[in-house]
Design a protein around this motif. Structure first.
Motif: not given
Length: 404
Positions: A112-130
């Motif tokens: 869950g530390a990798m795949a839930l919430s934080n990891g998903a949000n990191v992916l969105l920030a990585e792809r879409l930036g601000a």
């Protein structure tokens, strides 16, 4: 701001994996705790304690993931997290005793530390930036329905397959749906970092240029202060929502509501949470996250005072459920989007994984704490503890705004 091409597909894929991921992990004890406890010979309270073990494992591992997210990107860690969740669910389905049962929950916490919430949000920030805020809001709008979707599925599967078969189905969902989606992650690709410029050639006899200046100590100190106040505000707000999420029906019953009415009123909170997230997502020009968080936090003490001073009336309980539900729904979105607004978007992975430690520790302690308050002080315990905690969260957010 115009969405990046493919952003909707990316947000949809992330929303689906979060819906499955949370529904197949944290929601399990609410429906399956009793048959699992009976089969493994442990008290029901111990079976419910697994959710705290899950959150503690997430808290312990999350801070170590920041550098990995920055170095490798979110995609491989999300896929690995889904595979780990599948393995943990498989181990849970095969548990012969309480020791293996809790080991399985710790494995699931690592996933869950990798795949839930934080990891998903990191992916969105990585792809879409601000510009990731709208996609994060969309994903959280859908993932907020995890329990709503998961409970009926478990109620349908458990009589047919037993609790072990139900968990095996959930393991397959993470293995065959979430892991592949995380690996292929449709949508915009991350922009590669530009290659460093070659060092300038210094003609003989000329002094070399001084190295780039490091951030001034005052800048670093200001960032640490913002982080500390953000961590305090979100931990207090999260402790209230996670703790009262367990104790709310019993708290309302202790105030005089009938059991059926108390359960229905607790359900109003979930509806208000999703509705508030939906309004936030629908706004084309959303408020700044910090302003939205302050507005949401300002309503929380009002909600608790209404409930505490309402004399147990249904009207005061309904008003509480609407204000409190809307506030917690918005604060959960702000918890994910505030680091984008307060810090460099390139440091998002590092910030959210650092925030995960105090927040998940608070979440894990919340259920036992609010249960103890209810058992010792009656309904007044959770209500006025929630009131004080909400005031603390609001004060921390106001201090955070003053530091910007």
């Amino acid at each position: 701001m115009r969405a990046a091409p493919g952003a909707s597909r990316l947000a949809g894929a992330v929303a689906l994996t979060q819906l499955i991921g949370w529904g197949s992990t944290y929601s399990i004890p609410a429906v399956l705790a009793r048959p699992m406890a009976e089969a493994l010979g442990m008290p029901l309270a111990v079976a419910f304690g697994a959710s705290s073990a899950f959150l503690l494992a997430m808290a312990g591992i999350s801070p170590w993931l920041g550098p990995a997210f920055e170095r490798r990107g979110a995609r491989p860690l999300l896929a690995l997290g889904s595979l780990t969740l599948a393995a943990g669910l498989g181990l849970l389905a095969a548990s012969p005793n309480p020791a293996v049962y809790f080991l399985a929950w710790l494995v699931m916490g690592a996933g869950g530390a990798m795949a839930l919430s934080n990891g998903a949000n990191v992916l969105l920030a990585e792809r879409l930036g601000a510009g990731a805020r709208r996609a994060i809001s969309a994903a959280m709008l859908v993932s907020g329905l995890a329990s709503t979707c998961s409970f009926p599925v478990m109620l349908w599967l458990e009589p047919e397959l037993g609790w072990r078969g139900t968990l095996a189905v959930y393991a397959l969902a993470n293995l065959l749906v979430c892991a592949p989606l995380h690996w292929i992650v449709p949508g915009p690709r991350p922009t590669p970092a530009p290659a460093p410029a070659p060092a300038p050639v210094v003609p003989p006899g000329e002094a070399e240029a001084p190295p780039p200046a490091r951030p001034a100590p005052a800048v670093a100190a200001a960032e640490r202060a913002r982080f500390a106040w953000l961590a305090l505000a979100m931990s207090l707000a999260g402790m209230i929502s996670w703790g009262l999420g367990v104790a709310l029906p019993e708290t309302l019953a202790a105030l005089g509501a009938e059991t059926r009415t108390a359960v229905l009123l607790a359900g109003v909170v979930g509806v208000a949470q999703v509705a508030a997230r939906g309004v936030d997502f629908a706004l084309r020009a959303p408020w700044p996250s910090l302003s939205l968080a302050i507005l949401a936090a300002a309503g929380m003490p009002v909600a608790f005072a209404t409930l505490g001073l309402g004399g147990g009336s249904v009207a005061s309980a309904v008003l509480f459920a609407c204000i409190y539900g809307a506030g917690t729904g918005l604060l959960s979105v702000c918890r994910a989007t505030l680091p984008l607004e307060l810090f460099d978007p390139g440091a998002y992975a590092r910030m959210v994984t650092r925030l995960a430690l105090p927040m998940n520790l608070a979440f894990a302690a919340a259920g036992p704490l609010f249960g103890w308050l209810l058992s010792v002080f009656g309904a007044a315990g959770p209500v006025w503890a929630g009131f004080l905690g909400a005031l603390g969260a609001l004060a921390a957010l106001l201090r955070l705004r003053a530091l910007r």
